[in-house]
Design an enzyme around this catalytic site. Structure first.
Site, PDB file in Angstrom:
ATOM      1  N   GLU A 167      -2.927   4.750   3.017  1.00  0.00           N
ATOM      2  CA  GLU A 167      -4.091   4.014   3.520  1.00  0.00           C
ATOM      3  C   GLU A 167      -4.221   4.186   5.033  1.00  0.00           C
ATOM      4  O   GLU A 167      -5.314   4.432   5.554  1.00  0.00           O
ATOM      5  CB  GLU A 167      -3.962   2.525   3.160  1.00  0.00           C
ATOM      6  CG  GLU A 167      -5.182   1.701   3.523  1.00  0.00           C
ATOM      7  CD  GLU A 167      -4.936   0.203   3.376  1.00  0.00           C
ATOM      8  OE1 GLU A 167      -3.785  -0.240   3.600  1.00  0.00           O
ATOM      9  OE2 GLU A 167      -5.875  -0.518   3.033  1.00  0.00           O
ATOM     10  N   GLU A 221     -18.436 -12.425   2.169  1.00  0.00           N
ATOM     11  CA  GLU A 221     -19.091 -11.337   1.427  1.00  0.00           C
ATOM     12  C   GLU A 221     -19.413 -11.783  -0.004  1.00  0.00           C
ATOM     13  O   GLU A 221     -20.491 -11.529  -0.528  1.00  0.00           O
ATOM     14  CB  GLU A 221     -18.171 -10.109   1.411  1.00  0.00           C
ATOM     15  CG  GLU A 221     -18.830  -8.861   0.831  1.00  0.00           C
ATOM     16  CD  GLU A 221     -17.885  -7.657   0.788  1.00  0.00           C
ATOM     17  OE1 GLU A 221     -16.776  -7.744   1.358  1.00  0.00           O
ATOM     18  OE2 GLU A 221     -18.271  -6.644   0.168  1.00  0.00           O
ATOM     19  N   SER A 258     -15.206  -4.930  -2.495  1.00  0.00           N
ATOM     20  CA  SER A 258     -15.443  -5.558  -1.195  1.00  0.00           C
ATOM     21  C   SER A 258     -15.264  -4.518  -0.093  1.00  0.00           C
ATOM     22  O   SER A 258     -14.376  -3.681  -0.152  1.00  0.00           O
ATOM     23  CB  SER A 258     -14.442  -6.705  -1.000  1.00  0.00           C
ATOM     24  OG  SER A 258     -14.351  -7.014   0.375  1.00  0.00           O
ATOM     25  N   CYS A 266      -7.817  -5.451  -1.013  1.00  0.00           N
ATOM     26  CA  CYS A 266      -6.565  -5.496  -0.244  1.00  0.00           C
ATOM     27  C   CYS A 266      -5.589  -4.421  -0.675  1.00  0.00           C
ATOM     28  O   CYS A 266      -4.737  -4.002   0.102  1.00  0.00           O
ATOM     29  CB  CYS A 266      -5.858  -6.824  -0.438  1.00  0.00           C
ATOM     30  SG  CYS A 266      -6.914  -8.187  -0.101  1.00  0.00           S
ATOM     31  N   CYS A 310       2.281  -7.695  -4.514  1.00  0.00           N
ATOM     32  CA  CYS A 310       3.035  -6.994  -3.474  1.00  0.00           C
ATOM     33  C   CYS A 310       4.515  -7.334  -3.471  1.00  0.00           C
ATOM     34  O   CYS A 310       5.330  -6.543  -2.999  1.00  0.00           O
ATOM     35  CB  CYS A 310       2.443  -7.296  -2.107  1.00  0.00           C
ATOM     36  SG  CYS A 310       0.689  -6.970  -2.042  1.00  0.00           S
ATOM     37  N   GLU A 327     -11.408   6.865   7.169  1.00  0.00           N
ATOM     38  CA  GLU A 327     -12.303   5.712   7.324  1.00  0.00           C
ATOM     39  C   GLU A 327     -11.640   4.603   8.131  1.00  0.00           C
ATOM     40  O   GLU A 327     -12.308   3.702   8.619  1.00  0.00           O
ATOM     41  CB  GLU A 327     -12.697   5.113   5.975  1.00  0.00           C
ATOM     42  CG  GLU A 327     -13.474   6.038   5.063  1.00  0.00           C
ATOM     43  CD  GLU A 327     -12.568   6.826   4.146  1.00  0.00           C
ATOM     44  OE1 GLU A 327     -11.372   7.005   4.492  1.00  0.00           O
ATOM     45  OE2 GLU A 327     -13.045   7.275   3.095  1.00  0.00           O
ATOM     46  N   GLU A 345     -14.054 -11.824   3.463  1.00  0.00           N
ATOM     47  CA  GLU A 345     -14.237 -11.518   2.036  1.00  0.00           C
ATOM     48  C   GLU A 345     -14.952 -12.658   1.322  1.00  0.00           C
ATOM     49  O   GLU A 345     -15.845 -12.430   0.491  1.00  0.00           O
ATOM     50  CB  GLU A 345     -12.864 -11.238   1.401  1.00  0.00           C
ATOM     51  CG  GLU A 345     -12.987 -10.582   0.045  1.00  0.00           C
ATOM     52  CD  GLU A 345     -11.726  -9.812  -0.358  1.00  0.00           C
ATOM     53  OE1 GLU A 345     -10.930  -9.433   0.530  1.00  0.00           O
ATOM     54  OE2 GLU A 345     -11.545  -9.597  -1.564  1.00  0.00           O
ATOM     55  N   LYS A 403       0.324   1.984   1.327  1.00  0.00           N
ATOM     56  CA  LYS A 403      -0.161   1.611   2.660  1.00  0.00           C
ATOM     57  C   LYS A 403      -0.006   2.761   3.651  1.00  0.00           C
ATOM     58  O   LYS A 403      -0.753   2.864   4.613  1.00  0.00           O
ATOM     59  CB  LYS A 403       0.597   0.380   3.181  1.00  0.00           C
ATOM     60  CG  LYS A 403       0.308  -0.908   2.415  1.00  0.00           C
ATOM     61  CD  LYS A 403      -1.015  -1.539   2.784  1.00  0.00           C
ATOM     62  CE  LYS A 403      -1.274  -2.804   1.971  1.00  0.00           C
ATOM     63  NZ  LYS A 403      -2.676  -3.253   2.084  1.00  0.00           N
TER      64      LYS A 403
END
Lengths: 571, 164, 661
Positions: free
Chosen positions: A360, A281, A318, A298, A502, A365, A278, A357
């Protein structure tokens, strides 16, 4: 200051204080259900009713301000009878299935029923029937268990500012539901699970993956690997009545081994890895004029949010996978190869503080040829249930260490679990990448803490890097507006859906009455502080990983395995 | 698409939600989900909130109604003058219950709290017409009047059964 | 001059663009800015025409309120138009609102030039030609349907005010209802309309207006009876850039239609009340929150507001003063609870109409967080008269704590259904028997239900109760908004309690537990009373029935104690007052399993009187559950186990052979 009497006690209270607060200040607790600290009282549940001399009916103490000379009774027979009746009414319209309920022993309605001594069903009658909303891989909605206190609605609307759920219908038919009652998967819900944290009953809960994990653990062909998110170690102890802010990393590792996982790795490793990619990037975008500001990726709740609400800005996000997905991807490629086993036999379980999550992990993807990077996600709460079933006395466990090589991490990774942590970790790395030097001031207090939007300007070389941390998705609005208007001054923005990050995720232990965010954060900052290595580029295992596998940051292989893409979502 | 409705209201004015919904309903007869998504964007409120408002108020409909709407007043004065029997007779004649629409979409029966015409109780309205001081015997002829050439399925059945 | 907006001559400079501050006074006194007898005469003529004192041709007035229209007023109008066309006579047809005597609709008045206005009742298209023949052609009285003359008539016929229905009434709010053309601002001005507002605006400080209302003793007519002046005072004291004045026209109480009638029949009076209130509290914006179920009232209000704007009586710098007031109509969307102030505010704000806890009171933080005063239609309709005639005049009427008059909507089992206005302190007896004409059909009076779902049922034993806020409360009812539903022996009080609880359950917003869950349980308890075991699935029914009655009182008191808003707090009232006065009826249902009123279907037993049954078979065809057996030509038999007690056979039988026990 005003003086009043509560249960014959002389009480001095500040003007504007509610009766509830005044009572609390002298050690008198009044039960509440719909009350949520810091939000305007809604006065819906009436359980906090108290008797005030001279008033006709009973008064909701959560909503009523104190006044001079007021005489309050919080425990008169009339008050007790009212409260008991209210609990009876709620219980009568609630499934009688405590024994098989996920919130058994951690349910506010159950507690009240016990306190007020319900012993019979006095008001026998119809109870509402609703089907369970199982449409989302992250969360379940069970409106039959809902007592309509409205806390979830208020958190979703007033704090998270999503508005995925609201009251519908009215009277006895009232329900908290999604638009057109179509289920969470067809709403703009980001699945953050903040509603679960405030739900007094089991009307909102995670969609459990325990069965799948349990099956995998039994399987002879599966090579089960578990990884733990940074924030889990800071909160799990709470479920075992350990003091707030206890770090239980070592016990966790032991416990997970006892459950039968072949390897216990640390998501912190992948957090460091994320920073490598990251930061790289970011540096590239700054140097080569890519879309700025760049958002962190994230938080899957945030990703779902921008995909739904502002897809035109997706180029700003990102492309890095989130840490546990990176860990999963590395496990199923590099590590599987290293072990010489078929990646299909590797079963990766993530222990996460998070409900999104789960969603996710199911994203197309994030799987390679129908093989997901992560196979199952368990929340902190589900893990506790696992330990309990397995008869593991968590408190008595010895400390143990993570397996190698995907267990090594730096202090920078640990703080991922607190709002601002990803930003801090990335800055430590980016500074080094751009200047070749170490950032001396490792603790950026401006972007720590509980503020809604935290910002800082970091001079790096000749560049003043403007960064912002969005602490809670409810604060994102103005930031997006600025970008759309082309007036944003930021280069890099961290977004965490849950207020506090989190450590306060939707998969964390449910404790209604404690103010826990800052204490949980402290655990992670302490881990960082105590770490010898506090910068992600100091992680030796990652250096090896690049040497052996990815070659360099942003390489073709790194892109294939560690990066992802996003798409617009329509509801 | 529905800009002509929105034009009368300021964008993001949340207090215009109900008037806009009322206008949409007057155009479509109900609140189509698609249009509500547009409304959501225009007034700046989440769809869940709009659904909540739509299901809170008696007047809003989420599905299209019949051509003719029979409203049976259930006010106190009508109640003591046996409006329950009127309702029963209408339900029987049309073969549907209150809140439902006949299969041929000719009639919808609705209950209304009080039309405020208590002095001529019991009252029903069909579309915009009031019918006051009626008895169950008047029901078939009133329904017939609105069923047009094509008979409502319920009526035919009722005729067969000899209730008309 | 045909309207007051027209100039009498070029010297007058009043116009919409340049309002003259003398405008209202000019209208009644003639031009004040210049002296010219011919201009003066123009005003006098206009006033007289508006007051129907001067007329060239006969005027026919038709009562066109909702009740009139529902009784066929439109058809009557069409018939009249056709008739005068046919006869080639010149008449003016004027639509008015409702004079209150709804039982006798359609009411048509005829006024010949130079003669008194005469009212006729129950006019149908069929008798229109007779009416016109005798009144306009023969210039006589149509005695067949004569109601009375508005003023002394040359033929000495009875006066309207001598009719018992009108005799005992004192009309302040309803003064012009049914008399005036409701959508003509000129007609309203000619009757002194807006002069009270003019007085307040020109000659009184807001504090003085508030004081006047305070001293008048006016209390909220919407139900709770909070002193209107005290409310205004609270809002006046608030320092805020923005304040709101809201008129609550969400008349939700079933059995109440006063507000509808006033808005349909004399809407300017309400708007003037709002203007005075807005001026008094310093509000610059106003809303009229009106039920969508009242389309006619909304239509007339729209016309009213447009005319007021045209005459510079609404908008910025009203009548050239510093006072600006913009008035909008908000249509309700159908929710009883929106009559509650905080719910009404939420509804205007575009939210679900759910009440909020108080404090903060709306007068301090209401609509959009600003100080807001919400007054009911009838309350506001009193204001102009109070300011015009003074607090003392108003407080001279009524009882010690309840001043002025109260409008009631008489309905149910009473002869003279309609709208009446009586001084506070009038007894129920007088309203029911003297004004209302008693019970029709030789039936016995059982109770009167006052105050809608929040009120109670009062039996004969307390019929001497005075109508005022306190007395009604003392006997277990409440003033409410003015619904006055009379019941006779055919009304079952258990069924009525069930009816009201069903209503409350349907209309509960669902926010607070006691109302949402508690009234549901109360309803279930009451529902079990008149049910037969055959119709319930529960085998424990009998036990539940008694258990429920034991917990009822406790439940009711908790609901009353803890509900969030007035709707919930008063929800148990119909049941409690029923238990207080009609306990024997509950006991009859419970122990004897019988409903003397014949209402509770499941407790009825249908049998065939063999001596009367001809065996025609009509009942067999009507019976939806094949519960009737029998051969053609022979007496039939009802199988009780199958009978669902729908009563269709009873209604179908032409020989009275079905007996209900």
């Amino acid at each position: 200051m005003v003086e009043l009497t509560i249960n014959n006690l002389q009480v001095k209270a500040e003007e504007g204080m509610t009766i509830l607060e005044a009572a609390k200040s002298v050690g008198i607790s009044v039960p509440t259900l719909c009350h949520l600290k810091d939000l305007v009282p809604s006065g819906a549940c009436r359980i906090c009713s108290v008797e005030v001399e001279g008033m006709r009916g009973l008064i909701p103490s959560c909503a009523y301000p104190v006044s001079e000379g007021m005489q309050v009774e919080t425990n008169s027979p009339r008050v007790r009878r009212a409260r008991k009746t209210i609990v009876e009414l709620l219980v009568e319209d609630h499934p009688q299935d405590c024994l098989i309920c996920v919130r058994n022993k951690n349910c506010e309605l159950q507690d009240l029923s016990a306190v007020y001594g319900l012993r019979e069903h006095r008001y026998h009658g119809e109870s509402k029937e609703h089907s369970v909303d199982l449409s989302s891989p992250s969360m379940e909605r069970d409106p039959a268990k809902c007592i309509l206190c409205g806390r979830c609605v208020r958190v979703c609307n007033e704090i998270q500012k999503i508005g995925a759920i609201d009251f519908a219908n009215r009277g006895f038919q009232s329900i908290v539901t999604t638009p057109y009652n179509k289920g969470l998967s067809q709403s703009d819900c980001i699945l953050c699970g903040q509603c679960i944290l405030v739900c007094p009953t089991a009307a909102l809960r995670e969609n459990s993956s325990m069965k799948a994990v349990s099956t995998a653990l039994q399987s002879k062909t599966k090579y089960t690997i578990v990884q733990i998110a940074p924030a889990v170690r800071a909160t799990l102890g709470e479920e075992y009545q350990m003091p707030l802010g206890t770090d239980v990393t070592g016990k966790l590792v032991t416990g997970l081994r006892r459950l039968g996982f072949k390897k216990v790795f640390d998501t912190n490793f992948a957090a460091d890895l994320t920073i490598w990619e990251e930061a790289n990037e970011l540096v590239n975008r700054v140097k080569e004029g890519g879309s700025l500001p760049m958002f962190t990726s994230c938080c899957p709740g945030w990703v779902k949010y921008i995909e739904t609400k502002a897809p035109e800005l997706l180029a700003h996000v990102s492309s890095c996978k989130s840490p546990h997905e990176m860990e999963g991807a590395v496990l199923k490629t590099y590590y599987a190869k290293k072990l010489g086993i078929n990646p299909k036999d590797v079963y990766v379980v993530s222990i996460m503080p998070c409900t999104v999550k789960k969603f996710e992990a199911s994203r197309a993807e994030l799987s390679e040829h129908t093989m997901p990077d992560v196979d199952a996600v368990l929340t902190t709460r589900e893990l506790v249930r696992f330990f309990e079933v397995a008869g593991i006395d968590f408190e008595d466990l010895n400390d143990d260490k993570f397996d190698d090589p995907l267990g090594e991490s730096t202090g920078a990774a640990a703080i991922f679990g607190a709002s601002g942590g990803v930003m801090e970790a990335a800055l430590r790395m980016a500074y080094h990448t751009l200047t070749g030097e170490h950032l001396d001031n490792l603790e950026l207090n401006a972007i720590r803490g509980a503020g809604g939007i935290k910002e800082a300007t970091i001079p790096i070389g000749g560049l003043n890097l403007n960064v912002a941390v969005v602490n809670g998705i409810g604060n994102i609005g103005p930031i997006l507006d600025e970008i759309k208007a082309g007036t944003s001054k930021y280069h890099f923005i961290e977004v965490m859906s849950c207020p506090g990050g989190c450590i306060n995720g939707g998969g964390q232990p449910i404790h209604q009455k404690t103010d826990k965010v800052l204490q949980r954060m402290k655990v992670l900052y302490d881990i960082d502080k105590k770490s010898v290595k506090r910068r992600s580029y100091e992680n030796e295992s990652i250096k090896t990983l690049y040497k052996e596998f990815f070659i360099e940051q942003g390489s073709h292989r790194a892109h294939e395995i560690l990066h992802t893409s996003y798409h617009e979502r329509k509801i | 698409m529905h800009q002509y409705i929105f034009d009368n209201y300021t964008k993001n004015d949340k207090s215009s939600l109900i008037p806009i919904m009322q206008e949409v309903q007057s155009v479509y007869g109900y609140l189509p989900e698609k249009v509500m998504k547009e409304v959501s964007g225009y007034v700046g409120l989440p769809l869940s909130r709009i659904y909540g408002v739509a299901t809170f108020y008696n007047m809003f409909r989420l599905a299209p109604l019949g051509e003719n709407i029979i409203k049976v007043c259930r006010g106190t004065a009508c109640h003591v003058k046996n409006s329950a029997n009127l309702l029963f007779a209408i339900e029987n004649t049309l073969g549907i219950k209150a809140g439902e629409t006949t299969k041929d979409r000719k009639f919808t029966i609705e209950l209304v709290n009080c039309i405020g015409a208590c002095s001529i109780a019991p009252v029903i309205t069909v579309n915009d017409d009031y019918h006051g001081r009626i008895t169950t015997k008047d029901i078939p002829s009133i329904i017939k009047k609105y069923s047009g050439k094509q008979k409502a399925a319920g009526i035919e059945k009722a005729e067969e059964a000899g209730t008309v | 001059m045909n309207t007051f907006l027209e100039k009498c001559c070029d010297e007058c400079w009043h116009s919409k663009e340049r309002p003259c501050d003398l405008f209202i006074r000019c209208a009644s006194e003639g031009p004040l800015c210049h002296h010219n007898q011919s201009c003066r005469d123009k005003f006098i003529h206009l006033n007289n025409r508006m007051l129907y004192i001067e007329q060239d041709i006969p005027i026919i007035f038709i009562g066109m309120g909702t009740c009139g229209l529902a009784s066929g007023a439109q058809k009557v109008e069409d018939a009249i138009r056709a008739e005068v066309e046919k006869l080639q006579i010149d008449v003016k047809i004027e639509a008015t609102g409702c004079i209150g005597f709804c039982a006798r609709e359609v009411i048509v008045d005829v006024k010949l030039p130079g003669e008194a206005r005469v009212s006729y009742y129950e006019i149908t298209p069929k008798i229109v030609s007779k009416l016109i023949q005798s009144t306009i052609i023969e210039k006589d009285i149509f005695t067949e349907k004569l109601l009375g003359a508005h003023e002394p008539h040359s033929k000495g016929i009875k006066l309207l005010n001598d009719d018992p229905f009108f005799k005992h009434q004192v009309k302040i709010v309803l003064k012009e209802c049914g008399v005036i053309n409701p959508v003509s601002i000129d007609a309203y001005i000619a009757r002194g309309g807006f002069s009270a507002f003019d007085k307040a605006l020109r000659r009184m400080k807001p504090e003085e207006v508030v004081r006047e209302v305070l001293q008048s003793g006016l209390r909220g007519r919407g139900g709770a009876g909070f002193p209107t002046g005290r409310k205004w005072e609270m809002a006046l004291k608030q320092k805020s850039a923005h304040k709101y004045m809201v008129c609550n026209a969400d008349e939700g109480d079933p059995g109440a239609f006063m507000d509808r009638s006033v808005l349909e029949s004399d809407p300017f009076r309400v708007v003037e009340g709002m203007l005075i209130a807005g001026y008094a509290i310093g509000a610059s914006d106003g809303y009229i929150y009106c039920r969508a179920e009242y389309p006619l009232a909304i239509e007339r209000l729209e016309k009213t507001i447009n005319q007021c704007k045209e005459y510079s009586l609404l908008g910025d710098n009203i009548l050239n003063s510093d006072f600006s007031f913009n008035l909008k109509i908000k249509k309700g969307a159908g929710a009883f609870v929106c009559g509650e102030e905080t719910a009404l505010i939420a509804s205007i704000e575009g939210k679900r109409g759910m009440p909020k806890p108080r404090p903060p009171f709306p007068a301090i933080a209401g609509l959009f967080g600003m100080p807001t005063i919400i007054n009911n239609v009838e309350t506001l309709a009193n204001v102009a008269s109070i300011i015009g005639k003074g607090a003392e005049w108003f407080s001279g009427m009524g009882t010690e704590k309840s001043k002025g008059t109260k409008v009631f909507a008489l309905s149910g089992k009473i002869r003279n259904t309609g709208l009446v206005e009586v001084p506070m302190g009038t007894t129920l007896n007088k309203v029911v028997f003297d004004i209302g004409g008693g019970i029709p059909g030789g039936k016995r009076f059982k109770a009167v239900q006052i105050g809608g779902p929040s009120g109670g049922c009062l039996p004969e034993s307390v019929i001497e109760t005075k109508v005022d806020y306190e007395s009604l409360k003392d006997v277990g009812a409440m003033m409410g908004s003015g619904g006055f539903v009379v019941m006779d022996q055919d009304t079952c009080m258990v069924d009525l309690a069930k009816y009201f609880l069903t209503f409350i359950q349907n209309e509960s917003c669902g926010k607070c537990v006691p109302c949402r869950e508690g009234t549901k349980r109360m309803l279930e308890i009451i529902e079990r009373i008149p049910t037969s075991y055959r119709f319930t699935k529960e085998k424990t029914d009998q036990l539940q029935r008694y258990k429920g009655m034991i917990t009822l009182q406790r439940l009711a008191s908790v609901i009353r104690d803890t509900s969030l808003c007035g709707l919930g707090q008063s929800a148990p009232n119909p049941v409690l007052s029923g238990l207080q006065y009609f306990r024997d009826e509950y006991e009859e249902h419970l122990y004897e399993r019988k409903c003397s009123s014949g209402v509770c279907k499941e407790l009825l037993v249908y049998t065939v009187d063999n001596s009367k049954c001809t065996g025609c078979g009509v009942c067999v065809r009507k019976c939806s559950d094949q519960a009737i057996l029998g051969e053609k030509g022979h007496a039939h038999y009802i199988v009780e186990e199958k009978c669902i007690k729908c009563g269709m056979c009873f209604e179908a039988c032409r020989f009275d052979a079905i007996v209900i026990n």
